[in-house]
Scaffold this active site. Structure first.
Site, PDB file in Angstrom:
ATOM      1  CG  ASP A  81      -1.781   1.188   1.367  1.00 20.77           C
ATOM      2  OD1 ASP A  81      -2.358   1.598   0.349  1.00 20.77           O
ATOM      3  OD2 ASP A  81      -1.866   1.746   2.473  1.00 20.77           O
ATOM      4  CG  ASP A 105      -1.984   7.600   1.003  1.00 21.73           C
ATOM      5  OD1 ASP A 105      -1.016   8.334   0.770  1.00 21.73           O
ATOM      6  OD2 ASP A 105      -3.031   7.618   0.324  1.00 21.73           O
TER       7      ASP A 105
END
Length: 257
Positions: free
Chosen positions: A22, A24
């Protein structure tokens, strides 16, 4: 219809492991949308815009935010500068150094609900863009008026995920496509590194030899623990606080070969 994603060449050998990140609050230590909003003259959104968000429609909400920012005169340079200032999550540079050292073993990809401009800008600035074979995220680019235009990544039928992105669909399609490209050879193991609630759905597609790395005490960690207790999760769970925790785990797996 899936939006085209960015691609660079991978190492010529067939890597044994796939590592999915991922972006963020996983690669970077905050939400890139929040960092960019601070480029506004008042450094925050007005209440009417902040309160217009509808659950499951974040991409649509962020499109409105970017329109508002353009109307307030926030330039491409200001957005670019805000992105470059975002710090990496603790230990992630160490993890990237380790993965670069063993690039012949690890294929890397980003799966994120951020956007191409934010991710590409940060990875280039950090000097690690070349490590990633693929980036799956929402397309974004500046138009002739200087506005950053954001689009949804794809549409899907998963009822658990935001309307613009199901990371499990992306993972399953990528694994199937890569296995075909690799002459029928699957990856020996898949590792998924994340933090948020939308990182749970892809983790459910992992097998018993695979590992989900949820950031400790973030939503992904809490939700996976609940699913593990209910026997809904096949993969191993290894919580992390620093990227160095992930390095330690990968070193152990490498020694098993």
């Amino acid at each position: 219809m899936t939006a085209p994603s960015n691609q660079t060449h991978a190492a010529p050998q067939q890597q044994r492991f796939l590592v999915l990140f991922d972006f963020d609050e996983t690669i970077i230590n905050e939400n890139s949308d929040d960092a960019v909003v601070r480029a506004l003259p008042g450094q925050q959104l007005p209440d009417w815009l902040r309160n217009s968000y509808r659950e499951g429609h974040y991409n649509e909400h962020m499109q409105k935010v970017l329109v508002f920012m353009a109307e307030q005169g926030v330039s491409e340079d200001a957005i670019h500068s805000a992105l470059e200032k975002i710090p990496p999550t603790p230990g992630l540079p160490t993890l990237f150094q380790y993965l670069q050292r063993f690039q012949q073993d690890f294929e890397l990809a980003v799966v994120s609900d951020a956007n191409t401009y934010f991710i590409e800008t940060w990875l280039e600035r950090a000097g690690v863009r070349h490590l990633f074979t693929k980036i799956f995220t929402n397309p974004a680019s500046f138009d002739a008026t200087g506005r950053l235009v954001l689009l949804p990544f794809h549409s899907h039928s998963c009822t658990c995920c935001p309307d613009n992105m199901c990371k499990q669909v992306i993972l399953r399609e990528y694994l199937a496509g890569r296995q075909k490209e690799r002459g029928g050879a699957p990856f020996q193991r898949v590792f998924y590194i994340g933090d948020g609630a939308n990182d749970v759905c892809p983790s459910l597609a992992l097998g018993p030899r695979d590992t989900a790395f949820p950031r400790r005490d973030f939503p992904m960690h809490r939700l996976l623990l609940e699913m593990s207790q209910a026997a809904r999760l096949k993969a191993n769970i290894v919580p992390w606080v620093s990227g160095e925790d992930i390095v330690d785990s990968l070193k152990t797996i490498m020694e098993e070969r």
